[in-house]
Design an enzyme around this catalytic site. Structure first.
Site, short mmCIF file in Angstrom:
data_model
loop_
_atom_site.label_atom_id
_atom_site.label_comp_id
_atom_site.label_asym_id
_atom_site.label_seq_id
_atom_site.Cartn_x
_atom_site.Cartn_y
_atom_site.Cartn_z
N ASP A 24 0.81 -1.23 0.00
CA ASP A 24 0.00 0.00 0.00
C ASP A 24 0.84 1.27 0.00
O ASP A 24 0.31 2.36 0.12
CB ASP A 24 -0.92 0.02 1.23
CG ASP A 24 -0.16 -0.03 2.54
OD1 ASP A 24 0.96 -0.57 2.57
OD2 ASP A 24 -0.68 0.48 3.55
N HIS A 29 3.59 6.24 1.02
CA HIS A 29 4.94 6.82 0.94
C HIS A 29 5.26 7.38 -0.45
O HIS A 29 6.41 7.68 -0.74
CB HIS A 29 5.99 5.77 1.29
CG HIS A 29 5.92 5.29 2.71
ND1 HIS A 29 6.52 4.13 3.15
CD2 HIS A 29 5.31 5.81 3.81
CE1 HIS A 29 6.28 3.94 4.44
NE2 HIS A 29 5.55 4.95 4.87
N TRP A 157 -4.51 -1.66 10.77
CA TRP A 157 -3.19 -1.06 10.99
C TRP A 157 -3.47 -0.03 12.10
O TRP A 157 -4.31 0.87 11.89
CB TRP A 157 -2.74 -0.28 9.79
CG TRP A 157 -2.16 -0.88 8.56
CD1 TRP A 157 -1.01 -0.44 7.96
CD2 TRP A 157 -2.65 -1.92 7.69
NE1 TRP A 157 -0.76 -1.16 6.81
CE2 TRP A 157 -1.75 -2.08 6.63
CE3 TRP A 157 -3.76 -2.79 7.74
CZ2 TRP A 157 -1.91 -3.01 5.61
CZ3 TRP A 157 -3.93 -3.72 6.73
CH2 TRP A 157 -3.01 -3.83 5.69
N TYR A 159 -1.71 2.86 14.41
CA TYR A 159 -0.52 3.63 14.76
C TYR A 159 -0.91 4.78 15.67
O TYR A 159 -1.66 5.67 15.24
CB TYR A 159 0.13 4.22 13.50
CG TYR A 159 0.60 3.21 12.48
CD1 TYR A 159 1.43 2.16 12.85
CD2 TYR A 159 0.21 3.30 11.14
CE1 TYR A 159 1.86 1.23 11.91
CE2 TYR A 159 0.64 2.38 10.20
CZ TYR A 159 1.47 1.35 10.58
OH TYR A 159 1.89 0.43 9.66
N ARG A 161 -0.57 8.21 16.80
CA ARG A 161 0.08 9.32 16.05
C ARG A 161 -0.74 10.59 16.16
O ARG A 161 -1.96 10.55 16.08
CB ARG A 161 0.23 8.91 14.58
CG ARG A 161 1.15 9.80 13.77
CD ARG A 161 1.46 9.16 12.42
NE ARG A 161 2.38 8.03 12.54
CZ ARG A 161 2.71 7.20 11.54
NH1 ARG A 161 2.17 7.37 10.34
NH2 ARG A 161 3.56 6.22 11.73
N LYS A 190 -2.07 -4.80 12.98
CA LYS A 190 -0.69 -4.55 12.57
C LYS A 190 -0.20 -3.31 13.31
O LYS A 190 -0.82 -2.24 13.21
CB LYS A 190 -0.68 -4.32 11.07
CG LYS A 190 0.65 -3.96 10.52
CD LYS A 190 0.52 -3.67 9.04
CE LYS A 190 1.89 -3.35 8.49
NZ LYS A 190 1.83 -2.65 7.23
N ASN A 192 3.46 -1.02 14.85
CA ASN A 192 4.91 -0.88 14.78
C ASN A 192 5.50 -1.62 15.98
O ASN A 192 4.90 -1.65 17.06
CB ASN A 192 5.30 0.60 14.83
CG ASN A 192 5.23 1.23 13.46
OD1 ASN A 192 5.68 0.64 12.47
ND2 ASN A 192 4.69 2.43 13.38
N ALA A 221 4.76 -4.29 11.56
CA ALA A 221 5.23 -3.71 10.29
C ALA A 221 6.71 -4.02 10.13
O ALA A 221 7.45 -4.16 11.11
CB ALA A 221 5.00 -2.20 10.31
N GLY A 250 6.52 -5.03 3.83
CA GLY A 250 6.42 -4.40 2.51
C GLY A 250 7.78 -4.18 1.88
O GLY A 250 8.27 -5.00 1.11
N ARG A 251 8.41 -3.04 2.27
CA ARG A 251 9.67 -2.64 1.62
C ARG A 251 10.74 -3.72 1.65
O ARG A 251 11.48 -3.90 0.68
CB ARG A 251 10.21 -1.37 2.30
CG ARG A 251 9.43 -0.15 1.95
CD ARG A 251 9.74 0.98 2.90
NE ARG A 251 9.02 0.81 4.15
CZ ARG A 251 9.10 1.65 5.19
NH1 ARG A 251 9.92 2.69 5.12
NH2 ARG A 251 8.39 1.45 6.27
P1 FBP Z 1 6.80 -1.75 5.57
O1 FBP Z 1 7.00 -3.21 5.85
O2 FBP Z 1 7.38 -1.32 4.28
O3 FBP Z 1 7.24 -0.94 6.77
O4 FBP Z 1 5.25 -1.51 5.40
C1 FBP Z 1 4.45 -1.47 6.49
C2 FBP Z 1 3.49 -0.31 6.46
O5 FBP Z 1 2.58 -0.41 7.55
C3 FBP Z 1 2.70 -0.18 5.19
O6 FBP Z 1 1.63 -1.06 5.12
C4 FBP Z 1 2.29 1.26 5.27
O7 FBP Z 1 2.15 1.79 4.03
C5 FBP Z 1 3.43 1.92 5.93
O8 FBP Z 1 4.14 0.92 6.64
C6 FBP Z 1 3.00 3.03 6.83
O9 FBP Z 1 4.08 3.47 7.59
P2 FBP Z 1 4.23 4.93 8.18
O10 FBP Z 1 2.89 5.62 8.13
O11 FBP Z 1 4.72 4.71 9.57
O12 FBP Z 1 5.24 5.59 7.32
#
Ligand code: FBP
Length: 284
Positions: A24, A29, A157, A159, A161, A190, A192, A221, A250-251
């Site tokens: 995503d 990003h 997800w 977070y 924030r 999901k 961090n 993540a 992801g990355r």
């Molecule tokens: P990664 O494994 O690349 O960290 O991806 C996890 C993820 O949660 C993605 O699904 C989402 O796009 C991104 O990280 C959001 O991260 P942030 O808002 O902290 O930059």
């Protein structure tokens, strides 16, 4: 009910654990995750994501509706999870209270299923502590009820924030996020990885969050790309010390060449779904 069980079994490959390939980031990003120093040139082509999901071993491939709809017909064997809301990183600063708007309703996802796309679940991001928290909690709660009624599983997800959040990775807040996901009825949450403290490692702090999640499975993540052994060691600790129920990566996967990325999905799945050691997973 039967559809829900079928979808849950497909997504977890019959293990109850989740290997989620996060795709995503083109909204979250922008193109920075797909082109530039240290990123394999193959990643600029969005089809790279689908080739990896198809040739590798993943439970679900998570992306926004449009991205999935554009490619899914050529990769029908992949289990898809449609990310219902998204925002870009242009609107993320320490001062901001983020809101991630829902991009469409559940009907649009059910239409995809009616058209033969193998959607097994939904994803939704909540920024806990943002002044828009109440909107995101309400949207997520409604979507989860509707998705479960339609036989789809849901990954949140979450977070912490926004202005009210001093430290996004504070262990108490991550454990709080896990409990919120449980109360909303998510299948998986999901988060961090929590930060390490003087008393405990990150994985030990994660164990508290996993316990707080109760019958909702907790996954972490992946973060920015590191070498495969470092990544797999961290994942192994999250599962065996932190009691995580899988991974959401992801990355670390898609920024590699197709061969390397496919191999890493197999190693991640070996650890996540079959309790391999890091050494054995690296040899897969
Ligand atoms: P990664 O494994 O690349 O960290 O991806 C996890 C993820 O949660 C993605 O699904 C989402 O796009 C991104 O990280 C959001 O991260 P942030 O808002 O902290 O930059």
């Amino acid at each position: 009910r039967e559809t829900y069980i079928d979808n849950y079994m497909a997504a977890t490959r019959g293990t109850g654990r989740l290997m989620l390939f996060a795709c995503d980031q083109k909204i979250e990003h922008l193109n920075g995750d797909f082109y530039g120093e240290g990123i394999d040139p193959a990643d600029l082509d969005p089809e790279h994501l689908f080739k990896i999901a198809s040739e590798g071993v993943c439970g679900v491939c998570a992306g926004q509706r449009g991205l999935v709809a554009r490619y899914a017909a050529d990769y029908p064997e992949v289990n898809y999870l449609v990310k219902m809301n998204s925002k870009t990183n242009l609107v993320k600063t320490a001062q901001d209270d983020p809101y991630s708007p829902q991009l469409h309703d559940l009907e649009a996802v059910l239409d995809m299923r009616a058209n033969g796309v193998n959607v097994v679940g939904l994803g939704y991001t909540i920024y806990l502590g943002s002044e828009y928290e109440s909107t995101m909690l309400a949207e997520a709660g409604q979507l989860i009820a509707e998705a479960h009624a339609a036989g789809l599983l849901v990954v949140l997800w979450i977070y912490p924030r926004g202005k009210a959040v001093a430290d996004e990775k504070a262990p108490a807040l991550i454990a709080g996020a896990a409990g919120v996901a449980l109360c909303l009825g998510a299948d998986f949450v999901k988060v961090n990885p929590p930060k390490a403290t003087d008393e405990a490692t990150s994985a030990e702090n994660l164990a508290v969050a996993s316990a707080a999640a109760g019958r909702t499975g907790l996954v972490c993540a992946g973060g920015s790309t590191v070498d495969a052994e470092t990544f797999l060691t961290q994942l192994h600790d999250q599962i065996h010390v932190g009691h995580a129920c899988g991974n959401a990566t992801g990355r670390n996967i898609h920024q590699r060449s197709l061969d390397e990325a496919v191999r890493l999905t197999k190693a991640i799945s070996a650890i996540t779904l079959a309790d391999y050691s890091v050494a054995d997973a690296l040899a897969v």
